[in-house]
Design a protein around this motif. Structure first.
Motif, PDB file in Angstrom:
ATOM      1  N   LEU A 172     -25.367   8.301  19.421  1.00  0.00           N
ATOM      2  CA  LEU A 172     -25.335   8.933  20.741  1.00  0.00           C
ATOM      3  C   LEU A 172     -23.936   8.879  21.355  1.00  0.00           C
ATOM      4  CD1 LEU A 172     -28.711   7.871  22.417  1.00  0.00           C
ATOM      5  CD2 LEU A 172     -28.220   9.703  20.783  1.00  0.00           C
ATOM      6  N   LEU A 173     -23.248   7.760  21.203  1.00  0.00           N
ATOM      7  CA  LEU A 173     -21.904   7.636  21.764  1.00  0.00           C
ATOM      8  C   LEU A 173     -20.908   8.511  21.003  1.00  0.00           C
ATOM      9  CD1 LEU A 173     -21.849   3.788  22.407  1.00  0.00           C
ATOM     10  CD2 LEU A 173     -21.926   5.591  24.150  1.00  0.00           C
ATOM     11  N   LEU A 174     -21.039   8.568  19.673  1.00  0.00           N
ATOM     12  CA  LEU A 174     -20.157   9.403  18.871  1.00  0.00           C
ATOM     13  C   LEU A 174     -20.314  10.874  19.252  1.00  0.00           C
ATOM     14  CD1 LEU A 174     -18.212   9.943  16.505  1.00  0.00           C
ATOM     15  CD2 LEU A 174     -20.225   9.931  14.977  1.00  0.00           C
ATOM     16  N   TYR A 175     -21.541  11.315  19.406  1.00  0.00           N
ATOM     17  CA  TYR A 175     -21.797  12.717  19.757  1.00  0.00           C
ATOM     18  C   TYR A 175     -21.203  13.048  21.127  1.00  0.00           C
ATOM     19  CZ  TYR A 175     -24.453  17.103  20.013  1.00  0.00           C
ATOM     20  OH  TYR A 175     -24.822  18.425  20.092  1.00  0.00           O
ATOM     21  N   TRP A 176     -21.357  12.128  22.060  1.00  0.00           N
ATOM     22  CA  TRP A 176     -20.765  12.287  23.394  1.00  0.00           C
ATOM     23  C   TRP A 176     -19.247  12.427  23.273  1.00  0.00           C
ATOM     24  CZ3 TRP A 176     -19.978   7.777  27.320  1.00  0.00           C
ATOM     25  CH2 TRP A 176     -19.553   8.290  28.547  1.00  0.00           C
ATOM     26  N   ALA A 177     -18.643  11.541  22.493  1.00  0.00           N
ATOM     27  CA  ALA A 177     -17.191  11.568  22.330  1.00  0.00           C
ATOM     28  C   ALA A 177     -16.733  12.878  21.686  1.00  0.00           C
ATOM     29  CB  ALA A 177     -16.739  10.372  21.501  1.00  0.00           C
ATOM     30  N   LEU A 178     -17.441  13.332  20.667  1.00  0.00           N
ATOM     31  CA  LEU A 178     -17.068  14.574  19.997  1.00  0.00           C
ATOM     32  C   LEU A 178     -17.084  15.753  20.967  1.00  0.00           C
ATOM     33  CD1 LEU A 178     -19.001  14.231  16.606  1.00  0.00           C
ATOM     34  CD2 LEU A 178     -16.518  14.144  16.928  1.00  0.00           C
ATOM     35  N   ASN A 270     -26.851  11.755  32.523  1.00  0.00           N
ATOM     36  CA  ASN A 270     -26.822  13.169  32.892  1.00  0.00           C
ATOM     37  C   ASN A 270     -25.702  13.498  33.884  1.00  0.00           C
ATOM     38  OD1 ASN A 270     -28.154  15.941  33.351  1.00  0.00           O
ATOM     39  ND2 ASN A 270     -28.285  15.036  35.389  1.00  0.00           N
ATOM     40  N   VAL A 271     -25.293  12.519  34.666  1.00  0.00           N
ATOM     41  CA  VAL A 271     -24.240  12.748  35.661  1.00  0.00           C
ATOM     42  C   VAL A 271     -22.940  13.190  34.996  1.00  0.00           C
ATOM     43  CG1 VAL A 271     -22.851  11.663  37.470  1.00  0.00           C
ATOM     44  CG2 VAL A 271     -25.280  11.080  37.249  1.00  0.00           C
ATOM     45  N   VAL A 272     -22.647  12.633  33.822  1.00  0.00           N
ATOM     46  CA  VAL A 272     -21.403  12.981  33.130  1.00  0.00           C
ATOM     47  C   VAL A 272     -21.631  13.729  31.810  1.00  0.00           C
ATOM     48  CG1 VAL A 272     -20.080  11.090  34.146  1.00  0.00           C
ATOM     49  CG2 VAL A 272     -21.370  10.690  32.036  1.00  0.00           C
ATOM     50  N   PHE A 273     -22.868  13.714  31.328  1.00  0.00           N
ATOM     51  CA  PHE A 273     -23.200  14.382  30.064  1.00  0.00           C
ATOM     52  C   PHE A 273     -24.584  14.995  30.235  1.00  0.00           C
ATOM     53  CE2 PHE A 273     -23.676  13.794  25.175  1.00  0.00           C
ATOM     54  CZ  PHE A 273     -23.073  15.026  24.946  1.00  0.00           C
ATOM     55  N   PRO A 274     -24.646  16.252  30.672  1.00  0.00           N
ATOM     56  CA  PRO A 274     -25.912  16.846  31.128  1.00  0.00           C
ATOM     57  C   PRO A 274     -27.021  16.816  30.086  1.00  0.00           C
ATOM     58  CG  PRO A 274     -24.063  18.237  31.735  1.00  0.00           C
ATOM     59  CD  PRO A 274     -23.516  17.177  30.834  1.00  0.00           C
ATOM     60  N   VAL A 275     -28.232  16.641  30.585  1.00  0.00           N
ATOM     61  CA  VAL A 275     -29.420  16.765  29.741  1.00  0.00           C
ATOM     62  C   VAL A 275     -29.540  18.226  29.322  1.00  0.00           C
ATOM     63  CG1 VAL A 275     -31.946  16.621  29.697  1.00  0.00           C
ATOM     64  CG2 VAL A 275     -30.604  14.822  30.835  1.00  0.00           C
ATOM     65  N   ASN A 276     -29.483  18.489  28.019  1.00  0.00           N
ATOM     66  CA  ASN A 276     -29.433  19.865  27.531  1.00  0.00           C
ATOM     67  C   ASN A 276     -30.104  19.936  26.150  1.00  0.00           C
ATOM     68  OD1 ASN A 276     -28.291  22.214  26.001  1.00  0.00           O
ATOM     69  ND2 ASN A 276     -27.209  22.576  27.912  1.00  0.00           N
ATOM     70  N   LYS A 277     -31.233  20.624  26.081  1.00  0.00           N
ATOM     71  CA  LYS A 277     -31.964  20.729  24.824  1.00  0.00           C
ATOM     72  C   LYS A 277     -31.204  21.554  23.800  1.00  0.00           C
ATOM     73  CE  LYS A 277     -36.272  22.423  22.761  1.00  0.00           C
ATOM     74  NZ  LYS A 277     -35.594  23.382  21.857  1.00  0.00           N
ATOM     75  N   ASN A 278     -30.573  22.666  24.222  1.00  0.00           N
ATOM     76  CA  ASN A 278     -29.856  23.525  23.282  1.00  0.00           C
ATOM     77  C   ASN A 278     -28.759  22.777  22.552  1.00  0.00           C
ATOM     78  OD1 ASN A 278     -30.409  26.679  23.275  1.00  0.00           O
ATOM     79  ND2 ASN A 278     -30.957  25.881  25.289  1.00  0.00           N
ATOM     80  N   LEU A 279     -28.053  21.906  23.269  1.00  0.00           N
ATOM     81  CA  LEU A 279     -27.001  21.095  22.658  1.00  0.00           C
ATOM     82  C   LEU A 279     -27.551  19.780  22.101  1.00  0.00           C
ATOM     83  CD1 LEU A 279     -24.178  21.526  25.353  1.00  0.00           C
ATOM     84  CD2 LEU A 279     -24.410  22.746  23.176  1.00  0.00           C
ATOM     85  N   TRP A 280     -28.791  19.467  22.425  1.00  0.00           N
ATOM     86  CA  TRP A 280     -29.441  18.207  22.044  1.00  0.00           C
ATOM     87  C   TRP A 280     -28.539  17.031  22.431  1.00  0.00           C
ATOM     88  CZ3 TRP A 280     -34.177  19.413  19.485  1.00  0.00           C
ATOM     89  CH2 TRP A 280     -35.002  18.330  19.226  1.00  0.00           C
ATOM     90  N   THR A 281     -28.087  17.048  23.677  1.00  0.00           N
ATOM     91  CA  THR A 281     -27.145  16.032  24.129  1.00  0.00           C
ATOM     92  C   THR A 281     -27.747  14.633  24.044  1.00  0.00           C
ATOM     93  OG1 THR A 281     -27.877  16.424  26.409  1.00  0.00           O
ATOM     94  CG2 THR A 281     -25.875  17.579  25.679  1.00  0.00           C
ATOM     95  N   SER A 282     -26.880  13.642  24.042  1.00  0.00           N
ATOM     96  CA  SER A 282     -27.336  12.259  23.964  1.00  0.00           C
ATOM     97  C   SER A 282     -28.254  11.908  25.128  1.00  0.00           C
ATOM     98  CB  SER A 282     -26.129  11.321  23.943  1.00  0.00           C
ATOM     99  OG  SER A 282     -25.237  11.663  22.899  1.00  0.00           O
ATOM    100  N   SER A 283     -27.950  12.434  26.307  1.00  0.00           N
ATOM    101  CA  SER A 283     -28.815  12.195  27.464  1.00  0.00           C
ATOM    102  C   SER A 283     -30.175  12.851  27.263  1.00  0.00           C
ATOM    103  CB  SER A 283     -28.159  12.712  28.739  1.00  0.00           C
ATOM    104  OG  SER A 283     -27.776  14.072  28.607  1.00  0.00           O
ATOM    105  N   PHE A 284     -30.201  14.018  26.602  1.00  0.00           N
ATOM    106  CA  PHE A 284     -31.471  14.675  26.301  1.00  0.00           C
ATOM    107  C   PHE A 284     -32.283  13.840  25.308  1.00  0.00           C
ATOM    108  CE2 PHE A 284     -33.908  17.399  23.386  1.00  0.00           C
ATOM    109  CZ  PHE A 284     -34.798  17.976  24.276  1.00  0.00           C
ATOM    110  N   VAL A 285     -31.629  13.264  24.311  1.00  0.00           N
ATOM    111  CA  VAL A 285     -32.323  12.388  23.358  1.00  0.00           C
ATOM    112  C   VAL A 285     -33.050  11.276  24.101  1.00  0.00           C
ATOM    113  CG1 VAL A 285     -32.002  10.713  21.493  1.00  0.00           C
ATOM    114  CG2 VAL A 285     -30.746  12.876  21.455  1.00  0.00           C
TER     115      VAL A 285
END
Length: 382
Positions: A172-178, A270-285
């Motif tokens: 999750l942290l790696l994906y955020w960083a990328l 979500n404040v800094v990395f939005p919950v987003n299903k299309n991107l499957w963000t870490s916050s969404f996970v």
């Protein structure tokens, strides 16, 4: 892949379906699949034909958020992947306990994962119907296959549970960083729009064929990485439930606490990395995984702890052949069959009743098909 008659033996290692000792898992899988196979259309039809406020509200909840944000319907797909993870400690764990080698189990896991990718491509495009440039290679089944495969391999080869949690956090942290630090030509770093995100850029560079949204594919390459985290959350839940010598109430408490923690942490992130299903963000996970944990907790409490089970049969019939009914929609015209069988009866009712009745008939035909297979002890094995 083959259709097989299931005996009393343990289910195949790579098959995330029937696990008899955890009835809540099959029930929740069937509940999830009910909406995928068309259950949500009841609310959409009611909203359209009646204009009732509550129906409009529920219909809206059964739609996907356009980009950032979260609605219950956004949890349907990750819940299915999560449940595949829950089954892993039961299927793989029991085989390891019997002395099966990790390499043999890994081959089966990889074979199943790649087969699901192939089935997803066929589901999207048919057989040899299109040139490669017009085919879509990303798919729901492909995402389940690849993410579930890597989650299961982590379970097989990373034996310390603390290390698995570390891998989960690292993913999750790696994906955020990328996504926040790697620049995209013309857009820079940290751009989370459909056109400017690193996810879409990687898809445009490396995915063959066409993308579902032209510049982006919600089941693309890079977003498979955090989806592994969704599968791992299921593995963690299955590990908790499979603990020996631990009271059910304690297992339930662990699941609930983990679920609440994930939801809260996800919305904080979500404040800094939005919950987003299309991107499957870490916050969404975390948000989708947290709600998946809480739903599993509820089903586990009602079914396996309180032993309230009569209502489960309807969903178990669906859950034990979930992949089959997903694929069958592309091959069998259930709508035509429902129209043939029930249209004459529905013709005597008002328009709203006809519209809702048509959806109910459509679902009834699908369920009847699955019930026939259930009675024949026939389940699709992947």
């Amino acid at each position: 892949m083959q259709s097989s008659t299931v005996s009393a033996q343990e289910p195949a290692v790579a098959q995330p379906a029937p696990i008899r000792r955890l009835l809540s898992l099959d029930t929740l899988r069937g509940f999830d699949m009910f909406w995928i196979m068309g259950g949500e259309e009841i609310f959409h039809v009611l909203a359209k034909t009646t204009g009732w406020a509550w129906a409009i509200f529920l219909a809206d909840q059964f739609t996907h958020v356009d980009w950032n944000g979260f609605r219950p319907y956004d949890c349907i797909f990750p819940l299915f992947l999560f449940l595949a993870g829950v089954s892993t400690p039961y299927s793989l764990g029991s085989r390891l306990a019997k002395g099966d080698s990790r390499s043999m189990l890994a081959r089966k896991v990889i074979t199943r994962g790649l087969l699901l990718v192939l089935l997803g491509i066929i589901y999207n495009n048919g057989l040899f119907n299109k040139p490669i440039a017009e085919m879509r290679f990303g798919s729901v089944l492909g995402r389940i296959g690849l993410a579930g495969m890597f989650a299961q391999l982590i379970y097989l080869y990373v034996q310390r549970e603390r290390a698995r949690y570390g891998i989960f956090a690292g993913i999750l942290l790696l994906y955020w960083a990328l996504l926040m630090l790697v620049p995209v030509p013309g857009y820079g770093a940290g751009n989370l729009t459909m056109e400017g995100s690193l996810v879409g850029y990687v898809d445009r560079l490396f995915m063959p064929g066409r993308l579902y949204k032209v510049v982006h594919d919600p089941e693309g390459l890079l977003s498979t990485l955090p989806a592994i985290g969704t599968g791992l959350l299921g593995v963690f839940a299955g590990t908790i439930l499979r603990q020996h010598g631990v009271r059910d109430a304690q297992k339930l408490r662990q699941l609930v606490l983990m679920g609440v923690a994930c939801v809260v942490l996800g919305w904080v992130w979500n404040v800094v990395f939005p919950v987003n299903k299309n991107l499957w963000t870490s916050s969404f996970v975390l948000v989708a995984g947290g709600w998946s944990l809480l739903m599993l907790s509820l089903f586990y409490w009602i079914i396996d702890m309180q032993n309230i089970r009569r209502w489960t049969f309807f969903f178990i019939v669906i859950g034990m052949n979930s992949i089959l009914i997903y694929l069958a929609e592309r091959i069998i015209d259930f709508e035509h069959t429902a129209h043939f069988l029930f249209n004459g009866i529905l013709h005597f009712f008002s328009e709203p009743v006809q519209a809702v009745g048509a959806i109910v008939a459509f679902l009834a035909v699908k369920w009847g098909f699955l019930y026939f297979l259930y009675k024949k002890n026939t389940f699709l094995r992947v």
